[in-house]
Write a protein that holds these residues in place. Structure first.
Motif, PDB file in Angstrom:
ATOM      1  N   ASP A  11      49.693 -29.894  25.392  1.00 12.49           N
ATOM      2  CA  ASP A  11      48.732 -29.205  25.959  1.00 12.49           C
ATOM      3  C   ASP A  11      48.838 -28.182  24.964  1.00 12.49           C
ATOM      4  O   ASP A  11      47.566 -26.949  24.863  1.00 12.49           O
ATOM      5  CB  ASP A  11      49.387 -28.591  27.384  1.00 12.49           C
ATOM      6  N   CYS A  12      49.583 -27.504  24.475  1.00 10.81           N
ATOM      7  CA  CYS A  12      49.308 -26.215  23.272  1.00 10.81           C
ATOM      8  C   CYS A  12      48.616 -26.529  21.479  1.00 10.81           C
ATOM      9  O   CYS A  12      47.471 -25.714  21.729  1.00 10.81           O
ATOM     10  CB  CYS A  12      50.906 -26.497  22.180  1.00 10.81           C
ATOM     11  N   LEU A  13      48.727 -28.474  21.253  1.00  6.36           N
ATOM     12  CA  LEU A  13      47.036 -28.046  20.893  1.00  6.36           C
ATOM     13  C   LEU A  13      46.140 -28.565  21.739  1.00  6.36           C
ATOM     14  O   LEU A  13      44.649 -27.615  21.183  1.00  6.36           O
ATOM     15  CB  LEU A  13      47.186 -29.855  20.670  1.00  6.36           C
ATOM     16  N   LYS A  14      45.753 -28.579  22.820  1.00  6.89           N
ATOM     17  CA  LYS A  14      44.659 -28.186  23.827  1.00  6.89           C
ATOM     18  C   LYS A  14      44.050 -26.614  23.560  1.00  6.89           C
ATOM     19  O   LYS A  14      43.164 -26.031  23.490  1.00  6.89           O
ATOM     20  CB  LYS A  14      44.636 -28.894  25.114  1.00  6.89           C
ATOM     21  N   ARG A  15      45.129 -25.918  23.624  1.00  8.12           N
ATOM     22  CA  ARG A  15      44.989 -24.797  24.071  1.00  8.12           C
ATOM     23  C   ARG A  15      44.689 -24.371  22.343  1.00  8.12           C
ATOM     24  O   ARG A  15      43.780 -22.822  22.429  1.00  8.12           O
ATOM     25  CB  ARG A  15      46.145 -23.623  24.070  1.00  8.12           C
ATOM     26  N   MET A  16      45.014 -24.075  21.447  1.00  9.51           N
ATOM     27  CA  MET A  16      44.799 -23.761  19.940  1.00  9.51           C
ATOM     28  C   MET A  16      43.372 -25.108  19.612  1.00  9.51           C
ATOM     29  O   MET A  16      43.200 -23.397  19.675  1.00  9.51           O
ATOM     30  CB  MET A  16      45.934 -24.865  19.115  1.00  9.51           C
ATOM     31  N   LEU A  17      43.280 -25.926  19.793  1.00  8.96           N
ATOM     32  CA  LEU A  17      41.668 -26.349  20.056  1.00  8.96           C
ATOM     33  C   LEU A  17      40.607 -25.024  20.853  1.00  8.96           C
ATOM     34  O   LEU A  17      39.253 -24.825  20.344  1.00  8.96           O
ATOM     35  CB  LEU A  17      41.640 -27.305  20.084  1.00  8.96           C
ATOM     36  N   ASN A  18      41.145 -24.540  21.744  1.00 11.86           N
ATOM     37  CA  ASN A  18      40.134 -23.601  23.085  1.00 11.86           C
ATOM     38  C   ASN A  18      40.086 -22.244  22.034  1.00 11.86           C
ATOM     39  O   ASN A  18      39.755 -21.593  22.783  1.00 11.86           O
ATOM     40  CB  ASN A  18      41.198 -23.866  24.029  1.00 11.86           C
ATOM     41  N   GLU A  70      56.870 -18.351  21.628  1.00 12.41           N
ATOM     42  CA  GLU A  70      57.251 -17.383  22.669  1.00 12.41           C
ATOM     43  C   GLU A  70      56.775 -18.257  24.481  1.00 12.41           C
ATOM     44  O   GLU A  70      57.079 -18.284  25.513  1.00 12.41           O
ATOM     45  CB  GLU A  70      57.161 -15.800  22.927  1.00 12.41           C
ATOM     46  N   ASN A  71      55.260 -18.519  23.601  1.00 10.45           N
ATOM     47  CA  ASN A  71      54.620 -19.266  25.145  1.00 10.45           C
ATOM     48  C   ASN A  71      53.963 -20.090  24.746  1.00 10.45           C
ATOM     49  O   ASN A  71      53.236 -20.701  25.583  1.00 10.45           O
ATOM     50  CB  ASN A  71      53.359 -18.176  24.942  1.00 10.45           C
ATOM     51  N   CYS A  72      54.982 -21.196  24.239  1.00  6.74           N
ATOM     52  CA  CYS A  72      54.675 -22.411  24.133  1.00  6.74           C
ATOM     53  C   CYS A  72      55.029 -23.428  25.286  1.00  6.74           C
ATOM     54  O   CYS A  72      54.914 -24.287  25.735  1.00  6.74           O
ATOM     55  CB  CYS A  72      55.043 -23.301  22.941  1.00  6.74           C
ATOM     56  N   GLY A  73      56.013 -23.007  25.737  1.00  3.60           N
ATOM     57  CA  GLY A  73      56.687 -23.569  26.306  1.00  3.60           C
ATOM     58  C   GLY A  73      57.769 -24.597  26.138  1.00  3.60           C
ATOM     59  O   GLY A  73      58.251 -25.608  26.942  1.00  3.60           O
ATOM     60  N   TRP A  95      59.887 -26.711  19.787  1.00  4.52           N
ATOM     61  CA  TRP A  95      58.715 -25.922  18.445  1.00  4.52           C
ATOM     62  C   TRP A  95      58.807 -26.106  17.154  1.00  4.52           C
ATOM     63  O   TRP A  95      57.611 -26.752  16.579  1.00  4.52           O
ATOM     64  CB  TRP A  95      58.500 -24.017  18.862  1.00  4.52           C
ATOM     65  N   ARG A  96      59.955 -25.961  16.554  1.00  2.00           N
ATOM     66  CA  ARG A  96      60.123 -26.223  14.730  1.00  2.00           C
ATOM     67  C   ARG A  96      59.199 -27.592  15.020  1.00  2.00           C
ATOM     68  O   ARG A  96      58.927 -27.962  14.169  1.00  2.00           O
ATOM     69  CB  ARG A  96      61.298 -26.034  14.515  1.00  2.00           C
ATOM     70  N   GLU A  97      59.480 -29.014  15.393  1.00  2.00           N
ATOM     71  CA  GLU A  97      59.312 -29.866  15.638  1.00  2.00           C
ATOM     72  C   GLU A  97      57.746 -30.178  14.900  1.00  2.00           C
ATOM     73  O   GLU A  97      56.715 -30.757  14.549  1.00  2.00           O
ATOM     74  CB  GLU A  97      59.329 -30.997  16.263  1.00  2.00           C
ATOM     75  N   PHE A  98      56.534 -29.576  16.593  1.00  2.00           N
ATOM     76  CA  PHE A  98      55.489 -29.454  16.418  1.00  2.00           C
ATOM     77  C   PHE A  98      54.882 -28.476  15.254  1.00  2.00           C
ATOM     78  O   PHE A  98      53.924 -29.356  14.837  1.00  2.00           O
ATOM     79  CB  PHE A  98      54.804 -28.837  17.851  1.00  2.00           C
ATOM     80  N   LYS A  99      55.694 -27.727  14.726  1.00  2.00           N
ATOM     81  CA  LYS A  99      55.319 -26.786  13.716  1.00  2.00           C
ATOM     82  C   LYS A  99      54.887 -27.425  12.704  1.00  2.00           C
ATOM     83  O   LYS A  99      53.854 -27.744  11.569  1.00  2.00           O
ATOM     84  CB  LYS A  99      55.299 -25.555  13.520  1.00  2.00           C
ATOM     85  N   GLY A 100      55.383 -28.845  12.317  1.00  2.00           N
ATOM     86  CA  GLY A 100      55.797 -29.560  11.402  1.00  2.00           C
ATOM     87  C   GLY A 100      55.111 -30.360  11.368  1.00  2.00           C
ATOM     88  O   GLY A 100      54.348 -30.611  10.288  1.00  2.00           O
ATOM     89  N   VAL A 101      54.632 -30.763  12.462  1.00  2.50           N
ATOM     90  CA  VAL A 101      53.361 -32.267  12.785  1.00  2.50           C
ATOM     91  C   VAL A 101      51.998 -31.473  12.472  1.00  2.50           C
ATOM     92  O   VAL A 101      51.288 -32.300  11.530  1.00  2.50           O
ATOM     93  CB  VAL A 101      53.624 -32.875  14.183  1.00  2.50           C
TER      94      VAL A 101
END
Length: 301
Positions: free
Chosen positions: A270-277, A284-287, A293-299
């Motif tokens: 969901d966050c990736l889709k929001r970023m692409l849009n 704070e707003n990633c849920g 969040w740290r792992e997601f940023k690492g990816v």
């Protein structure tokens, strides 16, 4: 000493008397058969026996799935399809039996993979060798500040030397006492099964480990990962080189769809889709939790 003289003599005898066979042979694996690949300071991995190759995987898949695989034009394409869609049974048609020499604390991690057949060197019947894993200075590190089960910065100078001296001294002293307790010179001595409890977790043990390819890939996906502990990761890395020669099509698919791939949670997608849009997504707003969040940023990085 990675191999004992008796083990080396056994290997030399086996290599000196090859036999013709009607069974499936992997030329890449034949080059590894019986060879001890050094790992850490005293450890090794060697192939004792194996069964199957890439063709065994596709053969089983075509029997099992019939029409569902007829659109795949070649063996490599079929294997990639099977790996991509998480089919497991065809990969279980290949098996390998390994002889591994490793520190006890690494063995305790390794044995958590309960999908193999294991027979370990018995310290109840035999006397363990005076061989301990002592890390190289570049692998002596402090506790990580962000990961409770990992290491952080490498220790430097006098602090590294102090820690290494303690490791070496404690290891040798514990083995001296082990020998004294089981000594037969003028004393009855303690039973080996009791004397072994005084030995440190960095002493080396050995085992035979037989596993099918599906479960071996699962082991490698976790233990060849950059986040795995170094001391077990180097064994996984050595196994990767062996498997790459044994089943090259399957290993390439494993690299592409498992080892080099990532899994995203529903929140991450969901966050990736929001970023692409074009939306600004923050912690704070990633849920997600801070760690997620740290792992997601690492990816993403």
């Amino acid at each position: 000493m990675p191999l004992s003289p008796e083990q080396q003599a056994e290997i030399d005898t086996l290599r000196a008397s090859p036999r013709s066979t009607l069974r499936t042979v992997s030329e890449g694996m034949e080059r590894h058969l019986y060879t001890a690949h050094p790992v850490l300071d005293h450890g090794f991995v060697r192939v004792v026996d194996y069964m199957g190759d890439d063709a065994a995987i596709t053969q089983a898949a075509r029997v099992s799935y019939g029409k569902g695989t007829r659109s795949v034009q070649n063996d490599e394409g079929l294997i990639r399809y099977l790996m991509r869609h998480w089919h497991s049974t065809p990969f279980e048609m290949c098996e390998v039996k390994l002889h591994v020499k490793l520190p006890v604390f690494v063995a305790r991690q390794w044995i958590r993979h309960r999908t193999a057949n294991v027979n370990e060197y018995s310290a109840r019947y035999s006397i363990l060798d005076r061989e301990f894993y002592i890390p190289a200075p570049e692998h002596v590190a402090a506790q990580s500040e962000v990961n409770n089960q990992g290491r952080g910065d490498t220790l430097q100078g006098d602090e590294a030397a102090r820690v290494l001296e303690i490791l070496k001294g404690d290891s040798m002293r514990a083995y001296d006492h082990y020998e004294q307790m089981i000594s037969q010179e003028g004393q009855q001595g303690l039973a080996r099964e009791l004397a072994r409890m005084n030995l440190p977790a960095n002493i080396y043990t050995q085992w035979y480990w037989k596993v099918d390819l599906h479960n071996l890939f699962h082991f490698l996906r976790l233990r060849a990962d950059a986040h795995a502990q170094y001391e077990i990761r180097v064994y996984a890395d050595a196994l990767c080189e062996i498997v790459k020669d044994w089943v090259p099509f399957a290993y390439k698919a494993f690299e592409d769809y498992r080892l080099g791939a990532v899994s995203l949670s529903a929140q991450m997608v969901d966050c990736l889709k929001r970023m692409l849009n074009g939306e600004a997504v923050t912690e704070e707003n990633c849920g997600m939790s801070k760690r997620e969040w740290r792992e997601f940023k690492g990816v993403l990085e």
